[in-house]
Design an enzyme around this catalytic site. Structure first.
Site, PDB file in Angstrom:
ATOM      1  N   GLU A 193      -5.262  49.246   7.208  1.00  0.00           N
ATOM      2  CA  GLU A 193      -5.410  47.790   7.124  1.00  0.00           C
ATOM      3  C   GLU A 193      -5.297  47.317   5.678  1.00  0.00           C
ATOM      4  O   GLU A 193      -4.647  46.300   5.388  1.00  0.00           O
ATOM      5  CB  GLU A 193      -6.750  47.367   7.723  1.00  0.00           C
ATOM      6  CG  GLU A 193      -6.827  47.591   9.235  1.00  0.00           C
ATOM      7  CD  GLU A 193      -8.226  47.425   9.800  1.00  0.00           C
ATOM      8  OE1 GLU A 193      -9.164  47.142   9.023  1.00  0.00           O
ATOM      9  OE2 GLU A 193      -8.386  47.593  11.022  1.00  0.00           O
ATOM     10  N   GLU A 196      -9.449  54.538  15.276  1.00  0.00           N
ATOM     11  CA  GLU A 196     -10.852  54.264  15.623  1.00  0.00           C
ATOM     12  C   GLU A 196     -11.092  54.090  17.112  1.00  0.00           C
ATOM     13  O   GLU A 196     -12.182  54.369  17.618  1.00  0.00           O
ATOM     14  CB  GLU A 196     -11.344  52.993  14.906  1.00  0.00           C
ATOM     15  CG  GLU A 196     -11.170  52.969  13.406  1.00  0.00           C
ATOM     16  CD  GLU A 196      -9.909  52.227  12.992  1.00  0.00           C
ATOM     17  OE1 GLU A 196      -9.995  51.403  12.079  1.00  0.00           O
ATOM     18  OE2 GLU A 196      -8.846  52.493  13.589  1.00  0.00           O
TER      19      GLU A 196
END
Length: 271
Positions: free
Chosen positions: A118, A138
């Site tokens: 990110e 995740e």
């Protein structure tokens, strides 16, 4: 506090370096604090007009440190409000490259995963070594990164596939999807990134700032900032939830360590 984010300059380029190589630059609370402070320092440095974000070691950043062992965090691991507070600080750090006046160039080798992926996506430019891999794994232990920037770069369909499955892609695929700007040999990454950054410094700082602000405001008018805010609001409670896979992952991590937990989960996705 140990210094784990370094700052230096080279002519008109600020260089911010993640320096926790033994942990593959996993983002601890201290690193989050130092990275935020150092990026702000780079943005305020009157002697530079471009920022490079790089990392020491074989990986750019494997995301947030989930190795466990923090009693304070364990005490509120099922508290959605506490997770919202913590993730808000994570998102604020990750979006700093987006919010800075100066353009930020991510220089990525090895793993760029989770929050590291990110962070690289939220930089203005991403230059990747040939060995770089990108992904948000995740979801495999019942979390989802709240900074929903990926759909804006690669499109909804591919973003759904990568986020739903937690798969990683190599640099060639990332380039094809528009997630990164260029690929260079591993040994040439630092020099190639600095050369690119110095070429950018030939543009007036005022023009760079204006161009960045115009592009960002256009994306935000289209809803990008709202998408990130909504991602935080929707996904924070997930981190507090008790799920089958999340609880099993935590159990193995506690008993045998993070490496064993990651191997257990990865084995289920082998084709």
């Amino acid at each position: 506090m140990e210094t784990i984010v370094n700052y230096e300059t080279d002519e008109k380029v600020s260089i911010v370096t993640l320096n926790r190589p033994a942990k593959l630059n996993a983002i601890s609370k201290d690193m989050r604090t130092q990275l935020s402070q150092t990026l702000r320092r780079a943005d305020e440095d009157a002697a530079t007009c471009v920022v490079v974000l790089r990392a020491e070691g074989r990986s750019f950043c494997v995301g947030y440190d989930i190795s466990g062992g923090d009693p304070a965090k364990e005490a509120w691991r099922h508290d959605a409000l506490k997770w919202h507070e913590s993730l808000s600080e994570d998102v604020a750090m990750e979006t700093l490259p987006w919010d800075m006046k100066k353009p930020v160039i991510a220089s990525v080798q090895g793993h760029a995963l989770g929050g590291g992926c990110e962070l690289a996506m939220l930089c203005d430019i991403t230059i990747a070594a040939a060995d770089a891999t990108f992904g948000e794994p995740e979801v495999r232990f019942s979390n989802v990164g709240p900074a929903m920037i990926m759909p804006w770069l690669v499109g909804l369909k591919k973003a759904r596939e990568l986020i739903y499955m937690g798969d990683s892609i190599d640099a060639e695929e990332a380039l094809r999807l528009g997630m990164i700007n260029k690929i260079v040999p591993v040994a040439e990454l630092r020099a190639a990134t600095l050369k690119f950054a110095k070429r950018m410094t030939l543009i007036s700082p005022e023009a760079l700032y204006g161009a960045k602000r115009a592009i960002n405001r256009g994306a935000e008018a289209g809803g990008l900032r709202n998408a990130i805010n909504v991602g935080l609001e929707v996904l924070a409670p997930l981190y507090a939830a008790k799920t089958e896979f999340g609880m099993k992952f935590a159990e193995i991590r506690k008993k045998d360590g993070l490496g064993a937990a990651l191997k257990w989960r990865a084995a289920q996705f082998r084709e």
